[in-house]
Design an enzyme around this catalytic site. Structure first.
Site, PDB file in Angstrom:
ATOM      1  N   GLU A 100      -8.256 -22.497  26.059  1.00 21.15           N
ATOM      2  CA  GLU A 100      -9.220 -21.381  25.849  1.00 21.15           C
ATOM      3  C   GLU A 100     -10.416 -21.614  26.740  1.00 21.15           C
ATOM      4  O   GLU A 100     -11.764 -21.850  26.513  1.00 21.15           O
ATOM      5  CB  GLU A 100      -9.669 -21.331  24.239  1.00 21.15           C
ATOM      6  CG  GLU A 100      -8.718 -21.010  23.504  1.00 21.15           C
ATOM      7  CD  GLU A 100      -8.815 -21.047  21.816  1.00 21.15           C
ATOM      8  OE1 GLU A 100     -10.210 -21.292  21.754  1.00 21.15           O
ATOM      9  OE2 GLU A 100      -7.981 -20.944  21.099  1.00 21.15           O
ATOM     10  N   HIS A 129      -9.924 -26.136  21.593  1.00 22.79           N
ATOM     11  CA  HIS A 129      -8.603 -25.947  22.015  1.00 22.79           C
ATOM     12  C   HIS A 129      -8.575 -25.589  23.363  1.00 22.79           C
ATOM     13  O   HIS A 129      -9.363 -25.198  24.200  1.00 22.79           O
ATOM     14  CB  HIS A 129      -8.132 -24.481  21.354  1.00 22.79           C
ATOM     15  CG  HIS A 129      -8.002 -24.446  19.961  1.00 22.79           C
ATOM     16  ND1 HIS A 129      -8.080 -23.610  19.032  1.00 22.79           N
ATOM     17  CD2 HIS A 129      -7.587 -25.617  18.872  1.00 22.79           C
ATOM     18  CE1 HIS A 129      -7.891 -23.771  17.738  1.00 22.79           C
ATOM     19  NE2 HIS A 129      -7.553 -24.894  17.825  1.00 22.79           N
ATOM     20  N   GLU A 134     -14.594 -15.311  18.753  1.00 23.02           N
ATOM     21  CA  GLU A 134     -13.413 -15.162  19.557  1.00 23.02           C
ATOM     22  C   GLU A 134     -13.879 -14.351  20.586  1.00 23.02           C
ATOM     23  O   GLU A 134     -14.126 -13.277  20.773  1.00 23.02           O
ATOM     24  CB  GLU A 134     -12.540 -14.541  18.721  1.00 23.02           C
ATOM     25  CG  GLU A 134     -11.861 -15.389  17.902  1.00 23.02           C
ATOM     26  CD  GLU A 134     -11.008 -16.729  18.180  1.00 23.02           C
ATOM     27  OE1 GLU A 134     -10.645 -16.702  19.319  1.00 23.02           O
ATOM     28  OE2 GLU A 134     -10.741 -17.464  17.335  1.00 23.02           O
ATOM     29  N   HIS A 177     -14.373 -19.688  20.851  1.00 25.53           N
ATOM     30  CA  HIS A 177     -12.984 -19.612  20.918  1.00 25.53           C
ATOM     31  C   HIS A 177     -12.571 -18.349  21.862  1.00 25.53           C
ATOM     32  O   HIS A 177     -13.312 -17.513  22.002  1.00 25.53           O
ATOM     33  CB  HIS A 177     -12.211 -19.623  19.599  1.00 25.53           C
ATOM     34  CG  HIS A 177     -12.287 -21.130  18.942  1.00 25.53           C
ATOM     35  ND1 HIS A 177     -11.516 -22.079  18.958  1.00 25.53           N
ATOM     36  CD2 HIS A 177     -13.514 -21.318  18.014  1.00 25.53           C
ATOM     37  CE1 HIS A 177     -12.075 -23.016  18.291  1.00 25.53           C
ATOM     38  NE2 HIS A 177     -13.242 -22.783  17.492  1.00 25.53           N
TER      39      HIS A 177
END
Length: 429
Positions: free
Chosen positions: A185, A182, A380, A306
């Protein structure tokens, strides 16, 4: 730059037509809101607002949602939340001011950067060129343990690079560190680079459980999207494949495990989470597929980085039930979260993706796990919402340190490979 020559009454007149550059996307007046979710109907409201493109979801769990609201939509969204009895808090008052504070001006070569051989630093987010320079630097400086491999090309024909690090022992277990699926990020990408840098530049100082692994780093799977997020739209998520109406596929919805499940797969090309026309339709996801397929039997763990939320997740992402290796993954994830807490006192939580965040089809995590990699995790990174995707460069190094602690703990959990892979085995690279 293009030019057209007109001949008028025997005179040559040169008319220069400049190629227009994309206009930078402005988020002036936009805010990030958080609302608590109490019932399934609350979740359905957020989903409806997202599908109508009234909001852009930043973070979603069964209990709360963080989302971007544009200036023109504030009144409408407030009314719809209020009609359900939902309150909201404002996490970021002015998104554009945060974006402006994260300008990525190129680092100029100076005596210090020339001496160290690259311009990568932990106090600012790197440009694509600086990342590519750094890849070449580690390969040239540490050729005995480090090797570059071009694993594919992006939609806009940029190189996708993998950096392999190994002591050459054929019995090593393999760990893949992945990031940059992504585009927005950035902190995940710098965290992968931080881990790579620490292992390569301090290889002899590492404990044996680090040195006895084959490491495979793909810090930036989506170079087109990353470049676009730095030059045009800071909050761009997808790749840059051109369709009839819109651009981009969400690479992390384009893998072949549980792709296109009705009800939780986005099939519209203009949506942030568009899964693509078919599984592995994108050159970026296909490049990773080919790497993992080539590594069959040689890859033992995955860390897919992420942001944001401070979570360590494991499969499944699209299924509500446990995977067969859930207990093994749970123990390893809890060991990683504990290691981070013991070192930094920063709290990460762990659990199955489906239950910790939201259902996601076609994820790299699920596909790589289903391909035979038992220790498959998505992390994350920081933070929990105060900054979200717009986290300050001030947090690059502390976040990188946390992720390196987690990765070291996973390497320790894996231990050495006691069973020989055979005398005919050759290292992946």
């Amino acid at each position: 730059m293009g030019s057209i020559i007109f001949i008028v009454f025997g005179l040559v007149v040169l008319r220069v037509i400049a190629t227009p550059f994309p206009k930078k996307v402005s988020y002036a007046g936009a805010q990030i809101w958080r609302t608590a979710l109490r019932t399934p109907n609350d979740i359905l409201l957020i989903k409806k607002l997202f599908e109508n493109q009234d909001i852009s979801i930043w973070n979603l769990s069964p209990k709360r949602a963080d989302f971007l609201v544009l200036e023109d939509n504030k009144v409408k969204i407030h009314r719809q939340l209020s009609s359900r009895g939902l309150n909201h808090t404002v996490l970021i008052l002015d998104v554009q001011r945060r974006v402006d504070a994260l300008k990525t001006e190129p680092v100029l070569w100076d005596d210090n950067t020339l001496r160290q051989g690259h311009r990568l630093t932990w106090n600012r987010y790197p440009t694509l060129r600086i990342i590519e320079e750094y890849f070449n630097y580690v390969a040239d400086t540490y050729p005995s343990i480090c090797k570059l491999e071009k694993i594919g090309s992006s939609s806009e024909n940029r190189s996708i690079t993998m950096v392999g690090v190994s002591n050459g022992n054929p019995n090593n277990m393999g760990i893949l560190v992945l990031s940059g699926l992504h585009a927005r990020e950035w902190i995940g990408i710098t965290s992968a680079l931080y881990i790579l840098n620490n292992i390569v530049t301090k290889f002899d100082q590492q404990p044996e459980y680090i040195k006895n692994k084959n490491w495979y780093f793909i810090p930036l799977l989506n170079p087109d999207g990353y470049e676009y997020s730095q030059t045009v739209n800071r909050l761009w998520r997808k790749n840059r494949r051109k369709f009839k109406r819109c651009y981009g596929v969400d690479i992390n919805r384009n893998f072949g495990k549980d792709w296109a499940i009705d009800g939780i797969t986005e099939n519209h090309e203009c949506k942030d989470a568009y899964a693509g026309p078919f599984a592995f339709s994108e050159p970026e996801s296909a490049a990773l597929r080919d790497v993992v397929t080539k590594a069959k039997g040689k890859l033992d763990a995955l860390i897919d980085i992420h942001s944001y939320g401070q979570l360590i997740l494991y499969p499944w992402s699209a299924r509500p039930w446990h995977n067969p290796d859930m207990k093994v993954q749970k123990n390893a994830a809890e060991a990683m979260t504990q290691a981070i807490f013991d070192s930094t006192k920063n709290l990460y939580k762990s659990g199955e993706t489906y239950h910790m965040v939201y259902p996601a089809t076609g994820s790299a995590l699920d596909w790589i796990y289903a391909s035979g990699v038992t220790h498959a995790f998505a992390i994350e990174t920081r933070d929990t919402g105060e900054h979200g995707f717009l986290i300050s460069p001030h947090y690059i190094e502390p976040t990188g340190k946390e992720l390196f602690i987690a990765v070291k703990q996973l390497a320790k959990v894996l231990g050495p490979k006691f069973v020989s892979r055979g005398k005919d085995y050759q290292a992946w690279f």
